[in-house]
Design a protein around this motif. Sequence first.
Motif, PDB file in Angstrom:
ATOM      1  N   GLN A  10     107.963  70.253  42.942  1.00 26.16           N
ATOM      2  CA  GLN A  10     108.049  71.710  42.875  1.00 26.16           C
ATOM      3  C   GLN A  10     106.679  72.343  42.687  1.00 26.16           C
ATOM      4  O   GLN A  10     106.373  73.376  43.297  1.00 26.16           O
ATOM      5  CB  GLN A  10     108.961  72.136  41.720  1.00 26.16           C
ATOM      6  CG  GLN A  10     110.439  71.919  41.985  1.00 26.16           C
ATOM      7  CD  GLN A  10     111.289  72.308  40.791  1.00 26.16           C
ATOM      8  OE1 GLN A  10     111.098  71.779  39.695  1.00 26.16           O
ATOM      9  NE2 GLN A  10     112.199  73.228  40.991  1.00 26.16           N
ATOM     10  N   GLY A  11     105.854  71.730  41.835  1.00 23.05           N
ATOM     11  CA  GLY A  11     104.528  72.273  41.598  1.00 23.05           C
ATOM     12  C   GLY A  11     103.695  72.328  42.864  1.00 23.05           C
ATOM     13  O   GLY A  11     102.975  73.302  43.118  1.00 23.05           O
TER      14      GLY A  11
ATOM     15  N   GLU B  94     100.787  71.936  39.214  1.00 24.10           N
ATOM     16  CA  GLU B  94     100.770  73.223  39.908  1.00 24.10           C
ATOM     17  C   GLU B  94      99.428  73.935  39.758  1.00 24.10           C
ATOM     18  O   GLU B  94      98.954  74.588  40.692  1.00 24.10           O
ATOM     19  CB  GLU B  94     101.899  74.106  39.380  1.00 24.10           C
ATOM     20  CG  GLU B  94     102.073  75.388  40.158  1.00 24.10           C
ATOM     21  CD  GLU B  94     103.317  76.155  39.746  1.00 24.10           C
ATOM     22  OE1 GLU B  94     103.442  77.321  40.164  1.00 24.10           O
ATOM     23  OE2 GLU B  94     104.176  75.604  39.029  1.00 24.10           O
TER      24      GLU B  94
ATOM     25  N   ARG C   8     105.271  75.079  45.331  1.00 31.19           N
ATOM     26  CA  ARG C   8     105.065  76.461  44.915  1.00 31.19           C
ATOM     27  C   ARG C   8     103.675  76.970  45.248  1.00 31.19           C
ATOM     28  O   ARG C   8     103.498  78.156  45.541  1.00 31.19           O
ATOM     29  CB  ARG C   8     105.314  76.589  43.400  1.00 31.19           C
ATOM     30  CG  ARG C   8     106.773  76.754  43.035  1.00 31.19           C
ATOM     31  CD  ARG C   8     106.933  77.277  41.612  1.00 31.19           C
ATOM     32  NE  ARG C   8     106.551  76.284  40.634  1.00 31.19           N
ATOM     33  CZ  ARG C   8     107.417  75.532  39.958  1.00 31.19           C
ATOM     34  NH1 ARG C   8     108.719  75.669  40.180  1.00 31.19           N
ATOM     35  NH2 ARG C   8     107.000  74.652  39.077  1.00 31.19           N
ATOM     36  N   ARG C   9     102.687  76.075  45.215  1.00 30.80           N
ATOM     37  CA  ARG C   9     101.303  76.523  45.397  1.00 30.80           C
ATOM     38  C   ARG C   9     100.715  76.212  46.755  1.00 30.80           C
ATOM     39  O   ARG C   9      99.650  76.717  47.095  1.00 30.80           O
ATOM     40  CB  ARG C   9     100.421  75.899  44.306  1.00 30.80           C
ATOM     41  CG  ARG C   9     100.801  76.290  42.895  1.00 30.80           C
ATOM     42  CD  ARG C   9     100.725  77.795  42.656  1.00 30.80           C
ATOM     43  NE  ARG C   9      99.369  78.274  42.665  1.00 30.80           N
ATOM     44  CZ  ARG C   9      98.596  78.347  41.583  1.00 30.80           C
ATOM     45  NH1 ARG C   9      99.045  77.950  40.410  1.00 30.80           N
ATOM     46  NH2 ARG C   9      97.370  78.813  41.673  1.00 30.80           N
TER      47      ARG C   9
END
Length: 211
Positions: free
Chosen positions: A79-80, A146, A83-84
């Motif tokens: 996810q990290g 992230e 997201r970026r």
Amino acid sequence: MSEESRLREEICRYGRSIFERGLTFGSSGNISVMLEDGWLMTPTNASLGSLDPARLSKLDLEGRHVGGDKPTKETFLHQGMYRRRSNARAVVHLHSTHSVAVSVLDDIDPEDVIPPLTAYYVMRVGKLPLVPYYRPGDPALGPAVEALADRHRAVLLANHGPVVAGTSLDAAVYATEELEETAKLHLMLQGRRTRPLTPEQVADLRAHFPD
């Protein structure tokens, strides 16, 4: 065959290849791939060598589990990255031996763990930062990854292993393999004088092969 079905098969094919070549072992390591409506993830406590396409975890765009077996406890690492990194379409996390070995060395630069020994390392991995040690499954690892993901396609978790994002599953796997082989070279050369690429050579590669 639908695109999702194709990606399920591809995850299992790469997982088996990674396992059979000794790049991961036991139930370690995890792979994810983005879909239009979420993403696929290898399940918790599953060997990458014996994945079942029908049992892969499916998560929605918010990271909620919506199908298949329970996802790995390290979902937040993926996810990290997603997201970026807007161009990320796959993430691979392994406990590959040589990369982990580098992560426990005492005298590495935490902002750039492995010197630019080869052109393909620079092209596929780039600058590799070290994420400080957290216990496996610690939610704090997610923000730690992230915080670096917008500037780095790969990070190395201290005493743990690499997390690598790619614009496709092929790209993520190839970059992970390049990182492992360069980690092996780095360890082989310990105590020897080396001639890494110069800053000018690195800049030239980055200009010709942008992330």
